[in-house]
Design a protein around this motif. Structure first.
Motif, PDB file in Angstrom:
ATOM      1  N   PHE A  77       0.862  -1.185   0.000  1.00 22.92           N
ATOM      2  CA  PHE A  77       0.000   0.000   0.000  1.00 22.92           C
ATOM      3  C   PHE A  77       0.895   1.230   0.000  1.00 22.92           C
ATOM      4  O   PHE A  77       1.831   1.322   0.791  1.00 22.92           O
ATOM      5  N   THR A  78       0.606   2.167  -0.897  1.00 22.20           N
ATOM      6  CA  THR A  78       1.396   3.390  -0.998  1.00 22.20           C
ATOM      7  C   THR A  78       0.469   4.583  -1.158  1.00 22.20           C
ATOM      8  O   THR A  78      -0.487   4.533  -1.925  1.00 22.20           O
ATOM      9  N   GLY A  79       0.762   5.654  -0.445  1.00 25.01           N
ATOM     10  CA  GLY A  79       0.017   6.875  -0.642  1.00 25.01           C
ATOM     11  C   GLY A  79      -0.248   7.619   0.654  1.00 25.01           C
ATOM     12  O   GLY A  79      -0.054   7.069   1.745  1.00 25.01           O
ATOM     13  N   PRO A  80      -0.622   8.892   0.488  1.00 20.84           N
ATOM     14  CA  PRO A  80      -0.839   9.566  -0.796  1.00 20.84           C
ATOM     15  C   PRO A  80       0.468  10.042  -1.424  1.00 20.84           C
ATOM     16  O   PRO A  80       1.383  10.451  -0.723  1.00 20.84           O
ATOM     17  N   TYR A  81       0.545   9.953  -2.743  1.00 19.06           N
ATOM     18  CA  TYR A  81       1.686  10.490  -3.489  1.00 19.06           C
ATOM     19  C   TYR A  81       1.149  11.093  -4.779  1.00 19.06           C
ATOM     20  O   TYR A  81       0.050  10.738  -5.229  1.00 19.06           O
TER      21      TYR A  81
END
Length: 230
Positions: free
Chosen positions: A129-133
């Motif tokens: 899981f990645t973010g926010p970007y």
């Protein structure tokens, strides 16, 4: 009355649905790879590429929250780098193949090996899981990326993933809040605000990562904070 725990449960259902769909997509892709007699470093056939695209389209249809979805091939596996991104993007008229908005180089030159949504599945074999970007290459938008590993004969073969625009995540949060009388903020594991129901907390703002309640015990490690109480 809607409570912060109720909202957290509703958000957990939406993201849990996304991970289930990505896991299903991964299983379908693993089956396609198992049926092939080609070596891992050989290019995909036209029929395989068509299957990947159809599966990505079906995943998008089942995930209205997602803006894009597909199969990102392990960088060690493909001889033809233009096949590395089997990705579809939702538009007003249907889904289209992945494309770069700011085309500083051809799409197949896109370097993803060092991005966190790829690293977690590649190095640890777990969902990511990645973010926010800010995805300035494809979405030109604040983005969340969810990912699940794909394996072939026990070896890492790539990831299935989906992108969620932060404004769409904010809309989902507002829907989940129902008649909640306070203000809520969704944060990532580092305490960075993903979205909120108030202009006082904007995406990217930081707060104590220990605040709020955990959305779930899954890969997002998100928390929901009643910011009206802080």
């Amino acid at each position: 009355m809607t409570t912060i725990d109720t909202i957290a449960g509703r958000i957990a259902l939406r993201f849990g649905e996304a991970y289930r769909e990505l896991s299903s997509l991964a299983a379908d892709i693993e089956q396609i790879l198992e049926q092939s007699a080609a070596a891992p470093d050989e290019p995909f056939t036209r029929a395989q590429v068509t299957q990947f695209q159809q599966l990505a389209d079906q995943t998008l249809e089942r995930l209205p929250l997602a803006k894009g979805a597909g199969f990102v091939v392990a960088h060690t596996r493909t001889a033809q780098r233009d096949q590395a991104l089997q990705w579809r993007v939702r538009t007003e008229t249907g889904s289209v193949p992945y494309r770069l908005i700011h085309a500083v180089a051809p799409a197949h030159v896109y370097e993803y090996r060092h991005l966190s949504w790829y690293i977690a599945p590649a190095e640890y074999g777990c969902a990511g899981f990645t973010g926010p970007y800010f995805d300035f290459l494809c979405a030109n938008q604040l983005t969340l990326t969810l990912s699940v590993p794909v394996f072939h004969h026990g070896q890492f073969a790539g990831v299935t993933a989906c992108d969620i625009d932060v404004p769409d995540a904010e809309h989902a949060l507002l829907q989940a809040c129902g008649d909640f009388s306070g203000e809520a903020a969704l944060t990532n594991a580092e305490g960075q605000v993903i979205c909120s129901t108030t202009a006082s907390w904007l995406p990217g703002d930081r707060m104590d990562a220990r605040l709020g309640v955990a959305i779930d015990d899954g890969p997002t490690r998100m928390r929901l904070v009643d910011v009206s109480a802080h």
